[in-house]
Design an enzyme around this catalytic site. Structure first.
Site, PDB file in Angstrom:
ATOM      1  N   GLY A 248       7.620   6.863  -0.359  1.00  0.00           N
ATOM      2  CA  GLY A 248       6.382   7.631  -0.309  1.00  0.00           C
ATOM      3  C   GLY A 248       6.011   7.949   1.124  1.00  0.00           C
ATOM      4  O   GLY A 248       6.455   7.286   2.051  1.00  0.00           O
TER       5      GLY A 248
ATOM      6  N   TYR B 281      -1.084   8.306   6.678  1.00  0.00           N
ATOM      7  CA  TYR B 281      -1.060   7.114   7.531  1.00  0.00           C
ATOM      8  C   TYR B 281       0.359   6.729   7.916  1.00  0.00           C
ATOM      9  O   TYR B 281       0.576   5.915   8.798  1.00  0.00           O
ATOM     10  CB  TYR B 281      -1.698   5.930   6.768  1.00  0.00           C
ATOM     11  CG  TYR B 281      -0.851   5.607   5.581  1.00  0.00           C
ATOM     12  CD1 TYR B 281       0.202   4.729   5.712  1.00  0.00           C
ATOM     13  CD2 TYR B 281      -1.032   6.264   4.371  1.00  0.00           C
ATOM     14  CE1 TYR B 281       1.060   4.535   4.660  1.00  0.00           C
ATOM     15  CE2 TYR B 281      -0.184   6.073   3.339  1.00  0.00           C
ATOM     16  CZ  TYR B 281       0.859   5.212   3.491  1.00  0.00           C
ATOM     17  OH  TYR B 281       1.733   5.039   2.474  1.00  0.00           O
TER      18      TYR B 281
ATOM     19  N   VAL C 191       5.859   4.618   3.076  1.00  0.00           N
ATOM     20  CA  VAL C 191       5.952   3.444   2.230  1.00  0.00           C
ATOM     21  C   VAL C 191       7.419   3.188   1.920  1.00  0.00           C
ATOM     22  O   VAL C 191       8.151   4.112   1.553  1.00  0.00           O
ATOM     23  CB  VAL C 191       5.197   3.639   0.903  1.00  0.00           C
ATOM     24  CG1 VAL C 191       5.193   2.341   0.113  1.00  0.00           C
ATOM     25  CG2 VAL C 191       3.792   4.104   1.157  1.00  0.00           C
TER      26      VAL C 191
ATOM     27  N   LYS D 270       3.779  -0.743   3.311  1.00  0.00           N
ATOM     28  CA  LYS D 270       3.052   0.390   3.891  1.00  0.00           C
ATOM     29  C   LYS D 270       3.148   0.281   5.392  1.00  0.00           C
ATOM     30  O   LYS D 270       2.643  -0.669   5.979  1.00  0.00           O
ATOM     31  CB  LYS D 270       1.562   0.251   3.546  1.00  0.00           C
ATOM     32  CG  LYS D 270       1.084   1.094   2.427  1.00  0.00           C
ATOM     33  CD  LYS D 270      -0.432   0.938   2.330  1.00  0.00           C
ATOM     34  CE  LYS D 270      -1.027   2.154   1.696  1.00  0.00           C
ATOM     35  NZ  LYS D 270      -2.451   2.028   1.433  1.00  0.00           N
TER      36      LYS D 270
ATOM     37  N   ASP E  36     -11.856   4.306  -4.110  1.00  0.00           N
ATOM     38  CA  ASP E  36     -10.897   5.368  -4.455  1.00  0.00           C
ATOM     39  C   ASP E  36     -10.247   5.060  -5.797  1.00  0.00           C
ATOM     40  O   ASP E  36      -9.028   5.059  -5.926  1.00  0.00           O
ATOM     41  CB  ASP E  36      -9.869   5.529  -3.337  1.00  0.00           C
ATOM     42  CG  ASP E  36      -9.169   6.890  -3.372  1.00  0.00           C
ATOM     43  OD1 ASP E  36      -9.683   7.791  -4.071  1.00  0.00           O
ATOM     44  OD2 ASP E  36      -8.130   7.044  -2.721  1.00  0.00           O
TER      45      ASP E  36
END
Ligand SMILES: *[C@@H]1O[C@H](CO)[C@@H](O)[C@H](O)[C@H]1NC(C)=O
Ligand SMILES: *[C@@H]1O[C@H](CO)[C@@H](O)[C@H](O)[C@H]1NC(C)=O
Ligand SMILES: *[C@@H]1O[C@H](CO)[C@@H](O)[C@H](O)[C@H]1NC(C)=O
Ligand SMILES: *[C@@H]1O[C@H](CO)[C@@H](O)[C@H](O)[C@H]1NC(C)=O
Ligand SMILES: *[C@@H]1O[C@H](CO)[C@@H](O)[C@H](O)[C@H]1NC(C)=O
Length: 951
Positions: free
Chosen positions: A636, A640, A643, A657, A753
């Site tokens: 991913g 930011y 992943v 992450k 979120d």
């Protein structure tokens, strides 16, 4: 006063001045230098010498400038090399100004820059090679300027580049690819958008440009001077959704593997010199728009794939040497709008059948060999047969023998249940019938999926999405008006846009630069019906009224001129102060990271907080577990960073992450986040396994959840079928996870979120709430809300929260209510401009069975089995999305209601049934990964295969 005293006074003044200016940091000096190169800077830049004191368009962190957004400010002038000194800068948006001159090579010094937006200015000259030094860059939009020269190969070094728009310039030369040690654009494997149209690029499209590691969505090379054949490596880029190679000088055969690009929605190969057989498009099942016009293909019979492309809206093959009779089945394609097969040798009888697409607008068969037309009298679409034998027979008349009408349908946003008021000069009546000064400009859509321009519903949807998006970004927008859609010579759809202010009759500067940024940065993303766009904004008349303040005199210079003999002494003193400050700064930095370093090293010494089972990993360890962070392990990407999937020595799978350099937080904040996450343990929450704070890296290590997101399962992408019972279990699990965060975590945590993308399913389909990256602790547990910068995802966000910015647990409850509605409908919260909450409320009729919601419910939920408790479930969802927080239930109430439904259905909510494990085949995951939190591109529109609404 004697000379000595004067000197002393001056010295004191100099020192004071120095203290003040260093406190503001040098960024202030450099920004003021930039400002000196610009006219029409915002008036409030004169009020205070410190840019971080609230200058319009400037944002700072710790008195360093991190963002400059000045879209549509009417700036003129040039961009000087001083920009390179603002080394903390992350966002630079100067779009829609009349800036000129070249782009300074010093731009490459901005190592933290993530978004570079210079759309629609007057920049010229070559693109500097140093663009390739922008190692954090994600978004580069330099389109609609007058840049010349070649595309710098160094751009290939920008590893995380997502968006590359160089269109509409005067770039020349060939498209650079890597060779040996020279970089090239083939290295941009994370890029989704190559927009190079409307330049003068030449040479062949390099074979090497494309490889199977690429993840491109949009390849836009239209309107250049590219020659040679289309390389067959293009067929390797399976992620492609839009291909525009039209208006070039391409020759030779279209590669036979073109129909391997099964995700393509729009393909334009028109206006080239392609030869050989008409390409075989069989299998392009989502293709909406195909234009192959004006090529020199070999004469060929009507291809068999003509009637087999189920999603086609538009087929253009004007002048392509087609021979033979048209199959009637072509016209049965349900969304077909426009067929242009003029200038071919189509013969026989035209039969459009009786069940042709009800969207069919025009069939243009001008200049063919058609002798007869079956529906001579009954048809209600525009058929053009002029210059065919049928229209040359004497005595044949009929509308179909007239040339095409060129007055296309039009659209203009109509007043919203009100009567337009006459407005004074320059003001315009908004859709809500208020007179105001709108911000205007043109939206250019480079590859819309449709060709019929008269369908008001799609523009209404676009308008609603836009207003929602602006409001979510807290922009003071009352309404949006669209008008005059038309196709320009490049085959772009151009729509005129007017954005009206809320409250006042005029926008202030923050409003305009915010709207400008939203459009230059693609923060507003239209649905796939419209696809990718660019915007060119017009100047806005701010009419500030207040006369500009005097330019603040530069005390430094004046004093410097007077000082004379005192200089040496002064310099010595200043040097002393500077040394002390540097030392303090170094100490401060060391102090900021030290508690964490110690904590890391001494594992559990007294002063250090307890970390329950959370392990500190070194960089080397995580590097080993992820195969040196190899591409293969990358699951991913987000704003930011990346992943990665990894495997620990004990065999446990983890998702790591990894923050990119630009998006790391301060050591203390990172520590706080780890402490918080490590305390959270619940079977319905994804747990943190460890972290890495080493060699400047910040990584979070989570348990890996095999079955992906609930969103994937609802969309059918994961291959797991969710029946009513499974959906209830997921709702209950996620509710319990949130209940834990709100009630049992200490301090309580608000997720912020909640969405189906953040609820994962493990191997037993147990729901686990993920991504606390945005979570906010309530801190002191007596407080019931925190005021924060609004974050979250469009469609799920609590309206009360984004109006007031006051975050409470009830904001999560709202988002969870949307999740509940998504669980029964499998629709995106905002789809084609329709908001799920409104849809359900409007459709439902409590007097009917299942509240009359059958048409809205996801059919795969299983209608055959009785949907016991569905009504209660809908009631609960709608309570969760009540307008104000105090009308909504708590998560504990929600858990109780779902448990009661499960009992009604005959399941013990507390027992995990064995048959619950996922026994279906799961397809490989899409490009989106659960841990991806793609803030920059916050909502999903970019790559979902939505088809046109057949309505
Ligand atoms: C694709 O990526 C893999 C793994 O990083 C690499 O080994 C391979 O050479 C790449 N292929 C191409 C065509 O670049
Ligand atoms: C097309 O795709 C299929 C399936 O992915 C693959 O087997 C085939 O080799 C591809 N063909 C070409 C010519 O790339
Ligand atoms: C057809 O394509 C060629 C480029 O190959 C272009 O020069 C010509 O103008 C096009 N004709 C029309 C009518 O668009
Ligand atoms: C086109 O491709 C399909 C599938 O790839 C194949 O079945 C068909 O025979 C091809 N048609 C022609 C005319 O080559
Ligand atoms: C079709 O192409 C011809 C030139 O080949 C051009 O003159 C004509 O305008 C085109 N027709 C349409 C409907 O686009």
């Amino acid at each position: 006063m004697g000379a000595t005293t004067t000197c002393q006074v001056l010295l004191i003044l100099i020192i004071l001045h120095f203290l003040v200016s260093t406190a503001q940091n040098n960024d202030a000096t450099y920004l003021r230098a930039l400002k000196d190169g610009w006219q029409n800077t915002p008036p409030n830049w004169e009020d205070n010498p410190d840019p971080c004191s609230g200058w319009d368009g400037i944002r700072c962190t710790d008195s360093r400038i991190t963002s400059i957004t000045l879209a549509s400010m009417g700036l003129t002038g040039t961009l000087s090399g001083d920009i390179g000194q603002l080394t903390e800068l992350q966002i630079l948006d100067l779009s829609y100004n009349r800036l000129s001159g070249s782009l300074t090579p010093r731009i490459g010094d901005l190592k933290k820059l993530t978004n570079l937006l210079l759309v629609g200015c007057g920049f010229s000259g070559p693109l500097p090679d140093t663009l390739g030094d922008l190692e954090s860059l994600i978004f580069m939009s330099l389109n609609s300027n007058s840049f010349t020269g070649q595309i710098p190969p160094s751009i290939g070094n920008i590893k995380n580049l997502y968006w590359l728009d160089l269109a509409d310039n005067r770039l020349t030369g060939s498209i650079p690819v890597s060779s040996g040690t020279t970089p090239g654009l083939d290295m941009l494997i994370n890029a989704k958008h190559f927009h190079f149209g409307r330049n003068m690029l030449s040479g062949a499209i390099p074979e090497r440009l494309f490889n199977s590691n690429m993840t491109l969505f949009h390849l836009l090379f239209e309107n250049n001077q590219l020659s040679g054949t289309i390389p067959d490596t293009l067929g390797l880029v399976k992620s492609l959704e839009v291909v525009r190679l039209d208006r070039n000088f391409l020759t030779g055969n279209v590669p036979s593997n073109i129909n391997n690009l099964t995700g393509v929605f729009e393909m334009f190969l028109s206006n080239n010199q392609l030869t050989g057989l008409v390409p075989n498009m069989t299998g392009l099942d989502v293709l909406n728009y195909l234009d192959l016009s004006n090529n020199t293909f070999d004469p060929s019979d009507i291809p068999s794939w003509f009637s087999t492309l189920p999603a086609l809206t538009t087929l253009k093959m004007n002048n392509t040497n087609l021979v033979g009779q048209l199959p009637t089945a072509l016209f049965n394609i349900p969304q077909l709008q426009n067929v242009d097969l003029s200038n071919n040798r189509i013969n026989g009888t035209l039969d459009i059948g009786s069940s042709y697409s009800n969207q069919l607008q025009q069939v243009n068969l001008q200049n063919n060999q058609i002798a007869d037309f079956t529906q001579r009298r009954q048809y209600n679409t525009e058929v053009i047969l002029v210059e065919n034998p049928i229209c040359m027979e004497s005595g044949t008349s009929g509308g179909f023998c007239s040339p095409p009408t060129n007055t296309g349908p039009s659209y203009l946003t109509q007043p919203n249940n009100c009567v337009r008021t006459p407005c004074s000069r320059d003001q315009v009546s908004s859709p809500n019938c208020r007179c105001a000064y709108p911000y205007t400009g043109d939206l250019f859509f480079r590859a819309p999926s449709f060709s019929y321009l008269g369908n008001a519903a799609i523009y209404e949807a676009l308008r609603n999405e836009m207003v929602d998006s602006f409001r979510m970004s807290q922009l003071p927008v009352d309404s949006v008006s669209l008008g005059n859609p038309s196709r320009n010579l490049d085959d772009y759809l151009v729509i005129n846009l007017q954005v009206f202010p809320s409250g006042d009759e005029r926008f202030n500067r923050t409003g305009i630069l915010g709207i400008g940024f939203s459009l230059s940065n693609q923060t507003f993303k239209p649905n796939d019906t419209f696809g990718t766009y660019f915007f060119i904004g017009e100047n806005y008349d701010f009419l500030t009224g207040a006369s500009r303040g005097q330019k603040s005199s530069n005390t430094g210079v004046i004093i410097g001129a007077v000082v004379g003999g005192c200089v040496l002494v002064a310099l010595l003193i200043l040097a002393g102060i500077y040394a002390t400050r540097q030392k303090e700064r170094v100490e401060r930095t060391a102090h900021e990271s030290s508690p964490f370093a110690l904590w890391d090293a001494n594992n559990g010494s007294g002063a250090v907080p307890q970390l329950k089972g959370t392990k500190a990993f070194s960089f080397e360890e995580l590097s080993k577990y992820t195969n040196n962070f190899s591409e293969l392990n990358n699951i991913g990407t987000g704003g930011y960073g990346m992943v990665y999937k990894g495997c620990l020595p004990n065999g446990q799978l983890v998702a790591i992450k990894r923050a990119t350099r630009g998006s790391t937080q301060g050591g203390l904040e990172f520590k706080t986040e780890i402490e918080l996450l490590s305390r959270v343990h619940h079977k319905n929450l994804v747990s943190l396994v460890g972290f890495c704070f080493d060699q400047g890296e910040q990584m979070l290590v989570y348990e890996y959840i095999v079955n992906g997101t609930v969103k994937d399962s609802l969309s059918g992408r994961s291959g797991i079928r969710l029946d009513w019972i499974r959906r209830l279990r997921i709702a209950l699990g996620a509710a319990k996870g949130l209940q834990y965060l709100h009630v049992l975590a200490d301090p309580p945590i608000i997720h912020r979120d909640v969405k189906t993308n953040n609820i994962l399913l493990d191997e037993r389909l147990v729901a686990k709430v993920a991504d606390f990256g945005l979570s906010k602790s309530l801190g002191d547990s007596n407080r019931t809300h925190v005021t924060t910068q609004v974050k979250g995802t469009m469609g799920y966000m609590d309206p009360e929260y984004y109006m007031t910015q006051q975050l409470t647990e009830k904001s999560d409850v709202y988002s969870f209510g949307v999740v509940l509605l998504e669980l029964i409908t499998s629709r995106n919260p905002i789809e084609k401009g329709k908001y799920i909450v409104r849809e359900v409320k409007q459709t439902m009729d409590k007097s009917k069975e299942l509240y009359g919601l059958q048409d809205v419910l996801d059919p795969t939920i299983g209608f055959t089995t009785q949907l016991k408790g569905l009504e209660t479930f809908v009631d609960l969802a709608l309570q969760c999305v009540e307008e104000t927080g105090d009308q909504r239930p708590t998560m504990s109430d929600v858990v109780k209601v779902i448990e009661s439904i499960m009992e009604l259905v005959g399941f013990n909510p507390n027992v995990e049934s064995a048959s619950n494990s996922a026994s279906y085949n799961y397809a490989s995951k899409g490009s989106e990964h659960p841990y991806t939190n793609d803030n920059l591109f916050a909502y999903s529109g970019d790559h979902f295969p939505t088809k046109l609404d057949p309505k």
